[in-house]
Write a protein that holds these residues in place. Structure first.
Motif, PDB file in Angstrom:
ATOM      1  N   CYS A 155       0.853  -1.185   0.000  1.00 26.91           N
ATOM      2  CA  CYS A 155       0.000   0.000   0.000  1.00 26.91           C
ATOM      3  C   CYS A 155       0.891   1.239   0.000  1.00 26.91           C
ATOM      4  O   CYS A 155       1.661   1.435   0.943  1.00 26.91           O
ATOM      5  CB  CYS A 155      -0.923   0.011   1.229  1.00 26.91           C
ATOM      6  SG  CYS A 155      -1.993   1.465   1.358  1.00 26.91           S
ATOM      7  N   PRO A 156       0.842   2.074  -1.041  1.00 26.59           N
ATOM      8  CA  PRO A 156       1.646   3.307  -1.049  1.00 26.59           C
ATOM      9  C   PRO A 156       1.133   4.289  -0.002  1.00 26.59           C
ATOM     10  O   PRO A 156       0.035   4.114   0.549  1.00 26.59           O
ATOM     11  CB  PRO A 156       1.446   3.836  -2.468  1.00 26.59           C
ATOM     12  CG  PRO A 156       0.124   3.286  -2.897  1.00 26.59           C
ATOM     13  CD  PRO A 156       0.004   1.938  -2.246  1.00 26.59           C
ATOM     14  N   LEU A 157       1.909   5.311   0.259  1.00 27.63           N
ATOM     15  CA  LEU A 157       1.507   6.314   1.244  1.00 27.63           C
ATOM     16  C   LEU A 157       0.140   6.888   0.886  1.00 27.63           C
ATOM     17  O   LEU A 157      -0.087   7.331  -0.246  1.00 27.63           O
ATOM     18  CB  LEU A 157       2.544   7.438   1.309  1.00 27.63           C
ATOM     19  CG  LEU A 157       3.848   7.107   2.034  1.00 27.63           C
ATOM     20  CD1 LEU A 157       4.868   8.220   1.825  1.00 27.63           C
ATOM     21  CD2 LEU A 157       3.615   6.870   3.516  1.00 27.63           C
ATOM     22  N   THR A 158      -0.760   6.900   1.856  1.00 30.32           N
ATOM     23  CA  THR A 158      -2.127   7.320   1.572  1.00 30.32           C
ATOM     24  C   THR A 158      -2.802   7.818   2.842  1.00 30.32           C
ATOM     25  O   THR A 158      -2.435   7.437   3.959  1.00 30.32           O
ATOM     26  CB  THR A 158      -2.946   6.148   0.989  1.00 30.32           C
ATOM     27  OG1 THR A 158      -4.282   6.581   0.720  1.00 30.32           O
ATOM     28  CG2 THR A 158      -3.001   4.980   1.962  1.00 30.32           C
ATOM     29  N   PHE A 159      -3.804   8.689   2.640  1.00 34.48           N
ATOM     30  CA  PHE A 159      -4.688   9.086   3.741  1.00 34.48           C
ATOM     31  C   PHE A 159      -5.909   8.166   3.818  1.00 34.48           C
ATOM     32  O   PHE A 159      -6.727   8.306   4.728  1.00 34.48           O
ATOM     33  CB  PHE A 159      -5.166  10.527   3.539  1.00 34.48           C
ATOM     34  CG  PHE A 159      -4.103  11.562   3.791  1.00 34.48           C
ATOM     35  CD1 PHE A 159      -3.672  11.847   5.080  1.00 34.48           C
ATOM     36  CD2 PHE A 159      -3.530  12.260   2.739  1.00 34.48           C
ATOM     37  CE1 PHE A 159      -2.691  12.806   5.310  1.00 34.48           C
ATOM     38  CE2 PHE A 159      -2.551  13.220   2.946  1.00 34.48           C
ATOM     39  CZ  PHE A 159      -2.129  13.488   4.246  1.00 34.48           C
ATOM     40  N   ASP A 160      -6.032   7.255   2.873  1.00 35.91           N
ATOM     41  CA  ASP A 160      -7.171   6.342   2.825  1.00 35.91           C
ATOM     42  C   ASP A 160      -6.913   5.192   3.791  1.00 35.91           C
ATOM     43  O   ASP A 160      -6.389   4.139   3.417  1.00 35.91           O
ATOM     44  CB  ASP A 160      -7.364   5.825   1.394  1.00 35.91           C
ATOM     45  CG  ASP A 160      -8.580   4.900   1.275  1.00 35.91           C
ATOM     46  OD1 ASP A 160      -9.302   4.724   2.274  1.00 35.91           O
ATOM     47  OD2 ASP A 160      -8.784   4.343   0.174  1.00 35.91           O
ATOM     48  N   TYR A 161      -7.300   5.383   5.049  1.00 37.17           N
ATOM     49  CA  TYR A 161      -7.057   4.354   6.052  1.00 37.17           C
ATOM     50  C   TYR A 161      -7.846   3.080   5.779  1.00 37.17           C
ATOM     51  O   TYR A 161      -7.409   1.983   6.117  1.00 37.17           O
ATOM     52  CB  TYR A 161      -7.388   4.888   7.450  1.00 37.17           C
ATOM     53  CG  TYR A 161      -6.512   6.053   7.878  1.00 37.17           C
ATOM     54  CD1 TYR A 161      -5.239   6.237   7.328  1.00 37.17           C
ATOM     55  CD2 TYR A 161      -6.948   6.974   8.821  1.00 37.17           C
ATOM     56  CE1 TYR A 161      -4.436   7.301   7.706  1.00 37.17           C
ATOM     57  CE2 TYR A 161      -6.148   8.044   9.211  1.00 37.17           C
ATOM     58  CZ  TYR A 161      -4.896   8.200   8.645  1.00 37.17           C
ATOM     59  OH  TYR A 161      -4.100   9.251   9.031  1.00 37.17           O
ATOM     60  N   GLY A 162      -9.008   3.221   5.165  1.00 38.82           N
ATOM     61  CA  GLY A 162      -9.791   2.044   4.823  1.00 38.82           C
ATOM     62  C   GLY A 162      -9.065   1.171   3.810  1.00 38.82           C
ATOM     63  O   GLY A 162      -9.009  -0.056   3.949  1.00 38.82           O
ATOM     64  N   GLY A 163      -8.501   1.805   2.769  1.00 40.04           N
ATOM     65  CA  GLY A 163      -7.728   1.061   1.784  1.00 40.04           C
ATOM     66  C   GLY A 163      -6.489   0.433   2.393  1.00 40.04           C
ATOM     67  O   GLY A 163      -6.116  -0.699   2.048  1.00 40.04           O
ATOM     68  N   PHE A 164      -5.839   1.167   3.302  1.00 37.65           N
ATOM     69  CA  PHE A 164      -4.666   0.621   3.991  1.00 37.65           C
ATOM     70  C   PHE A 164      -5.045  -0.623   4.784  1.00 37.65           C
ATOM     71  O   PHE A 164      -4.347  -1.643   4.739  1.00 37.65           O
ATOM     72  CB  PHE A 164      -4.072   1.679   4.923  1.00 37.65           C
ATOM     73  CG  PHE A 164      -2.925   1.174   5.769  1.00 37.65           C
ATOM     74  CD1 PHE A 164      -1.624   1.251   5.307  1.00 37.65           C
ATOM     75  CD2 PHE A 164      -3.166   0.626   7.029  1.00 37.65           C
ATOM     76  CE1 PHE A 164      -0.567   0.776   6.087  1.00 37.65           C
ATOM     77  CE2 PHE A 164      -2.118   0.150   7.803  1.00 37.65           C
ATOM     78  CZ  PHE A 164      -0.818   0.234   7.334  1.00 37.65           C
ATOM     79  N   GLN A 165      -6.144  -0.567   5.511  1.00 33.50           N
ATOM     80  CA  GLN A 165      -6.564  -1.716   6.314  1.00 33.50           C
ATOM     81  C   GLN A 165      -6.945  -2.908   5.442  1.00 33.50           C
ATOM     82  O   GLN A 165      -6.703  -4.059   5.817  1.00 33.50           O
ATOM     83  CB  GLN A 165      -7.723  -1.315   7.222  1.00 33.50           C
ATOM     84  CG  GLN A 165      -7.309  -0.337   8.315  1.00 33.50           C
ATOM     85  CD  GLN A 165      -8.450   0.055   9.232  1.00 33.50           C
ATOM     86  OE1 GLN A 165      -9.558  -0.449   9.107  1.00 33.50           O
ATOM     87  NE2 GLN A 165      -8.196   0.970  10.140  1.00 33.50           N
ATOM     88  N   ASP A 166      -7.516  -2.648   4.260  1.00 30.69           N
ATOM     89  CA  ASP A 166      -7.823  -3.752   3.346  1.00 30.69           C
ATOM     90  C   ASP A 166      -6.539  -4.452   2.902  1.00 30.69           C
ATOM     91  O   ASP A 166      -6.477  -5.690   2.837  1.00 30.69           O
ATOM     92  CB  ASP A 166      -8.582  -3.227   2.126  1.00 30.69           C
ATOM     93  CG  ASP A 166     -10.004  -2.806   2.461  1.00 30.69           C
ATOM     94  OD1 ASP A 166     -10.516  -3.223   3.509  1.00 30.69           O
ATOM     95  OD2 ASP A 166     -10.596  -2.033   1.674  1.00 30.69           O
ATOM     96  N   ALA A 167      -5.503  -3.653   2.573  1.00 29.80           N
ATOM     97  CA  ALA A 167      -4.227  -4.240   2.171  1.00 29.80           C
ATOM     98  C   ALA A 167      -3.587  -5.003   3.318  1.00 29.80           C
ATOM     99  O   ALA A 167      -3.008  -6.086   3.122  1.00 29.80           O
ATOM    100  CB  ALA A 167      -3.281  -3.139   1.674  1.00 29.80           C
ATOM    101  N   LEU A 168      -3.713  -4.470   4.525  1.00 29.03           N
ATOM    102  CA  LEU A 168      -3.142  -5.145   5.700  1.00 29.03           C
ATOM    103  C   LEU A 168      -3.850  -6.469   5.976  1.00 29.03           C
ATOM    104  O   LEU A 168      -3.212  -7.488   6.257  1.00 29.03           O
ATOM    105  CB  LEU A 168      -3.239  -4.216   6.912  1.00 29.03           C
ATOM    106  CG  LEU A 168      -2.741  -4.776   8.248  1.00 29.03           C
ATOM    107  CD1 LEU A 168      -1.248  -5.059   8.167  1.00 29.03           C
ATOM    108  CD2 LEU A 168      -3.042  -3.789   9.378  1.00 29.03           C
ATOM    109  N   THR A 169      -5.166  -6.461   5.880  1.00 29.54           N
ATOM    110  CA  THR A 169      -5.935  -7.675   6.150  1.00 29.54           C
ATOM    111  C   THR A 169      -5.580  -8.796   5.176  1.00 29.54           C
ATOM    112  O   THR A 169      -5.589  -9.979   5.537  1.00 29.54           O
ATOM    113  CB  THR A 169      -7.444  -7.365   6.060  1.00 29.54           C
ATOM    114  OG1 THR A 169      -7.769  -6.332   6.992  1.00 29.54           O
ATOM    115  CG2 THR A 169      -8.275  -8.595   6.367  1.00 29.54           C
ATOM    116  N   ALA A 170      -5.245  -8.432   3.943  1.00 25.17           N
ATOM    117  CA  ALA A 170      -4.974  -9.442   2.910  1.00 25.17           C
ATOM    118  C   ALA A 170      -3.615 -10.114   3.080  1.00 25.17           C
ATOM    119  O   ALA A 170      -3.361 -11.150   2.452  1.00 25.17           O
ATOM    120  CB  ALA A 170      -5.055  -8.795   1.532  1.00 25.17           C
ATOM    121  N   ILE A 171      -2.747  -9.581   3.925  1.00 25.93           N
ATOM    122  CA  ILE A 171      -1.403 -10.160   4.072  1.00 25.93           C
ATOM    123  C   ILE A 171      -1.456 -11.450   4.876  1.00 25.93           C
ATOM    124  O   ILE A 171      -2.091 -11.520   5.940  1.00 25.93           O
ATOM    125  CB  ILE A 171      -0.459  -9.144   4.744  1.00 25.93           C
ATOM    126  CG1 ILE A 171      -0.174  -7.980   3.802  1.00 25.93           C
ATOM    127  CG2 ILE A 171       0.848  -9.812   5.158  1.00 25.93           C
ATOM    128  CD1 ILE A 171       0.734  -6.923   4.381  1.00 25.93           C
TER     129      ILE A 171
END
Length: 338
Positions: free
Chosen positions: A149-165
Motif C-alpha cells: 500500500c503506497p503512502l495514503t490518507f485512505d485508512y480504509g484502503g490501507f486496512q484492506d491491504a493489511l488484512t490481505a497479508i
C-alpha cells in the motif's frame, strides 16, 4: 473593529478597480454621443428640445456615476481587502509512516496469541485507528519485499491491504530485513519533513543485512522504530499442510523449527537510525509506545508556528456594490413635469 495592517490579499485584481470604471465611463460617453447623433437624424433641431424635455441629464449622470462606483467596488471585493489581525494557532502536522511487516513463516509461531503475524496486524490496525492523521504505507517482506500500500490518507484502503497479508503474500521464503527497509525507502515521499519507518518482525534476519541497510538509511534522514514480535524463548511454527491440517514446520534435517525473538538485532537497527526498539507484547502495547514516541516527536518539532492572518473584509465592498446597483435601478431618467 480594528483597522490595523490594512492590505489586499489579492492585489492583482486592483487593475479592475481603475480600468473598469474608466472603460465604463468611456462607453457611457460614446453611448451618449450615439444617442445625440441618432436623434439629430430623425428630428429637426427645432423639435429636439420638445422631444427631450422630459429627459433629465442630471439623473442620467447620477445613474452613470452609480454604475461606475459599482464596477470599482467589484474590483475592490475581488482584491480581498483585509484589516485587523487574527492569530492562527499552530497545527500538529501528521507524519508519513511506512510499516514494514514480516510475513515469513516464522511469524506463524504462537508464542503470542493467536500468532505473531495476526497479533502484529491487529496492533497496526489499532495504531491507525488511534493516530488518525498523516499518511501511512505498507511493505510486506520475507525473502523478498513488495509494497502493498503506497503512502495514503485512505485508512480504509490501507486496512484492506493489511488484512490481505498472510504467510503466502511473499512467495520467496526467508527473512531479508534489508530488502524490506530498501523497499520502504523507495516508497517514501522525498519531500517529507521526516521519514519514519516501523519495522515489525521477530528479528530473525537470515540474510544479516538489516543493520547495514539501516545504517545507510540513517545517513539519508530515515528513522526506524523496531517492534519485536514473539518471545526470546521462542515457539514452534505451525503451518497448514496440503491436506488443510495444522502441522509443525521441520527443517531439512527433520528437526522441529523453533523461532525465537532476536531483540539484539532489532535494537541495533533502531539505534543506528536514532529510533527506538519496543517489544510488541501480548496485547500490542509495543506499537502503542511507538505511537506515543511519534507524537512526542511531532510535539517537539512538528507543530507549525502560530501565524497572524488578516481578516477578510470583502463583504464591505460587496454590500456597497449591491446598494449602488439597487439605487441605480430605482432612479429614473425622466424629470418631473410641472
Amino acid at each position: 473593529m480594528h483597522f490595523t495592517h490594512p492590505h489586499f490579499a489579492e492585489p492583482r485584481w486592483l487593475w479592475l478597480t481603475v480600468l473598469g470604471p474608466l472603460t465604463l465611463f468611456a462607453l457611457q460617453r460614446y453611448s451618449a454621443w450615439r444617442r445625440q447623433r441618432q436623434l439629430a437624424q430623425i428630428a429637426a433641431p427645432q423639435f429636439l428640445d420638445d422631444l427631450t424635455r422630459s429627459h433629465s441629464p442630471f439623473r442620467r449622470a447620477i445613474k452613470n456615476a452609480l454604475l461606475i462606483f459599482a464596477v470599482a467596488g467589484i474590483g475592490l471585493a475581488l482584491s480581498r481587502p483585509q484589516w485587523g489581525e487574527q492569530e492562527e494557532a499552530g497545527r500538529l502536522l501528521g507524519e508519513d509512516v511506512i510499516f514494514i511487516l514480516d510475513c515469513s513463516r516464522s511469524m506463524l509461531a504462537t508464542d503470542v496469541s493467536p500468532n505473531r503475524l495476526q497479533r502484529a496486524k491487529l496492533a497496526i490496525m489499532d495504531f491507525i485507528q488511534r493516530r488518525g492523521r498523516g499518511r501511512v504505507g505498507l511493505v510486506a517482506f520475507a525473502g523478498q519485499a513488495f509494497l502493498q500500500c503506497p503512502l495514503t490518507f485512505d485508512y480504509g484502503g490501507f486496512q484492506d491491504a493489511l488484512t490481505a497479508i498472510d504467510d503466502k503474500t511473499i512467495p520467496i521464503p526467508g527473512t531479508d530485513v534489508g530488502r524490506g527497509l530498501d523497499e520502504a525507502y523507495r516508497a517514501m515521499d522525498p519531500k517529507s519533513r521526516r521519514r519514519l519507518m516501523v519495522l515489525i518482525t521477530d528479528g530473525e534476519d537470515l540474510e544479516k543485512s538489516g543493520v547495514q541497510t539501516a545504517s545507510a538509511l540513517a545517513k539519508k534522514g530515515v528513522v526506524v522504530f523496531t517492534v519485536g514480535v514473539g518471545t526470546p524463548s521462542g515457539s514452534e511454527i505451525q503451518i497448514v499442510s496440503e491436506e488443510g491440517k495444522l502441522e509443525l514446520l521441520h527443517d531439512s534435517k527433520g528437526q522441529v523449527v523453533v523461532s525465537r525473538l532476536d531483540e539484539p538485532t532489532l535494537r541495533k537497527i533502531a539505534e543506528s537510525t536514532s529510533g527506538s526498539y519496543y517489544s510488541l507484547g501480548p496485547l500490542g502495547e509495543g506499537l502503542a509506545k511507538v505511537r506515543l514516541s511519534v507524537e512526542t516527536m511531532n510535539t517537539k518539532s512538528g507543530a507549525a508556528p502560530a501565524r497572524k492572518l488578516g481578516i477578510d473584509r470583502f463583504h464591505v465592498p460587496v454590500a456597497a456594490v449591491l446598494l449602488l446597483l439597487v439605487g441605480e435601478s430605482l432612479i429614473g431618467t425622466r424629470r418631473r413635469m410641472t
